[in-house]
Write a protein that holds these residues in place. Structure first.
Motif, short mmCIF file in Angstrom:
data_model
loop_
_atom_site.label_atom_id
_atom_site.label_comp_id
_atom_site.label_asym_id
_atom_site.label_seq_id
_atom_site.Cartn_x
_atom_site.Cartn_y
_atom_site.Cartn_z
N GLY A 1 0.99 -1.30 0.10
CA GLY A 1 -0.01 -0.09 0.01
C GLY A 1 0.81 1.18 -0.05
O GLY A 1 0.52 2.24 -0.77
N VAL B 1 0.71 4.34 -2.87
CA VAL B 1 0.45 5.59 -2.52
C VAL B 1 1.47 6.52 -2.98
O VAL B 1 1.23 7.53 -3.70
CB VAL B 1 0.10 5.53 -1.15
N LEU C 1 1.22 6.42 -6.84
CA LEU C 1 0.00 7.27 -6.98
C LEU C 1 0.30 8.57 -7.23
O LEU C 1 -0.14 9.34 -8.21
CB LEU C 1 -1.15 6.84 -6.19
N TRP D 1 -3.08 9.79 -8.93
CA TRP D 1 -4.04 10.08 -7.57
C TRP D 1 -5.24 11.04 -8.06
O TRP D 1 -6.23 10.83 -7.46
CB TRP D 1 -3.26 11.06 -6.57
N VAL E 1 -8.92 3.46 -0.15
CA VAL E 1 -7.57 3.50 -0.19
C VAL E 1 -7.32 4.44 1.13
O VAL E 1 -6.18 4.34 1.75
CB VAL E 1 -6.99 4.14 -1.64
N PHE E 2 -8.18 5.75 1.30
CA PHE E 2 -7.50 6.73 2.20
C PHE E 2 -8.50 6.45 3.28
O PHE E 2 -8.22 7.59 4.42
CB PHE E 2 -7.71 8.02 1.54
#
Length: 271
Positions: free
Chosen positions: A89, A93, A96, A102, A149-150
């Motif tokens: 992860g 990120v 991303l 993103w 994801v967040f």
């Protein structure tokens, strides 16, 4: 949605997620690999999490080489998978934001909400939105990916870390701010969220253009023309291979196979 008001709403908010003009087009290969590793690890994490939660008498135990709390071998494997999932992860990120991807999953306009309502109504009416995931997501997809994801992932990490053997009783302030019962109450619902997300996600992948979707998600193959790879089976073949890999991993995730690996980091015993 056939009323004049409904048609006016659809005309004003057709469903695609509002994104900056600089958003990159296409899905890079690194994202395909991150997606595969995430699926691979999530299946094993959910399976081992349920096993840890329901097992009565573990077949084997693990203890750190330098001493410490003894835990079941399945819990050790679950924690190892968690670490790998977090690492995957973090890499995801970082890439991303480093590549501009993103912008595809982070809302940048309040219009994402009425567009998400529009996309949801289109799904409910079975007049599904015709999206090209190679170029853009609809607003409902964008919000779902953003939350996953967040929001959901950090909650899973925080609650899992709180319940793990790495959390220290000496951290008095942290223990008061985030007590163990709160972490346990949070961890299971987050897992249920991931299960629901996976079921809906896979269902829509297969019902909204399976070959095109799997080419985008697994083979980094796509085009601004959604029909260009409509008959390409590359992504489906790679998806089926990935299922075989996951099934093999589930089959060998047993004490007799895990014990030799676990002994590299600690002592394994039958009790």
């Amino acid at each position: 949605m056939s009323s004049d008001a409904g048609q006016s709403f659809l005309a004003a908010y057709p469903g695609p997620a509002p994104m900056p003009e600089s958003v990159p087009v296409g899905i890079p290969a690194w994202l395909n690999w991150a997606h595969f590793f995430n699926m691979f690890l999530m299946v094993l994490i959910i399976r081992t999490g349920l096993q840890v939660r329901t097992q009565r008498k573990p077949e084997a135990y693990w203890r750190p080489k330098n001493g410490g709390k003894k835990i079941s071998l399945m819990l050790w494997f679950h924690l190892l998978l968690d670490v790998l999932w977090v690492l995957n992860g973090l890499i995801f990120v970082v890439l991303l934001f480093a590549t501009g991807q993103w912008m595809r999953i982070v809302p940048t306009s309040w219009d994402v909400f009425p567009n998400a309502v529009s996309a949801g109504l289109q799904y409910l009416s079975l007049d599904w939105p015709t999206d090209n995931g190679w170029v853009y997501y609809n607003a409902l997809q964008q919000l779902a990916y953003f939350v996953t994801v967040f929001v959901a992932a950090p909650l899973a990490i925080a609650s899992g870390a709180r319940m793990s053997m790495w959390w220290r009783n000496e951290w008095k302030t942290a223990n008061k701010l985030f007590p163990a019962p709160a972490a346990r109450a949070l961890h299971m619902p987050v897992m249920v969220y991931f299960l629901v997300f996976i079921v809906v996600h896979v269902g829509l992948v297969f019902t909204t253009g399976v070959l095109r979707n799997l080419n985008t998600m697994y083979a980094a193959r796509g085009s601004v023309d959604p029909n260009e790879y409509a008959g390409d089976w590359t992504g489906l073949i790679m998806f089926l291979v990935s299922l075989v890999v996951v099934a093999a991993a589930v089959a060998v995730a047993r004490p007799q196979f895990l014990a030799p690996v676990a002994r590299l980091t600690g002592d394994v015993s039958a009790r």
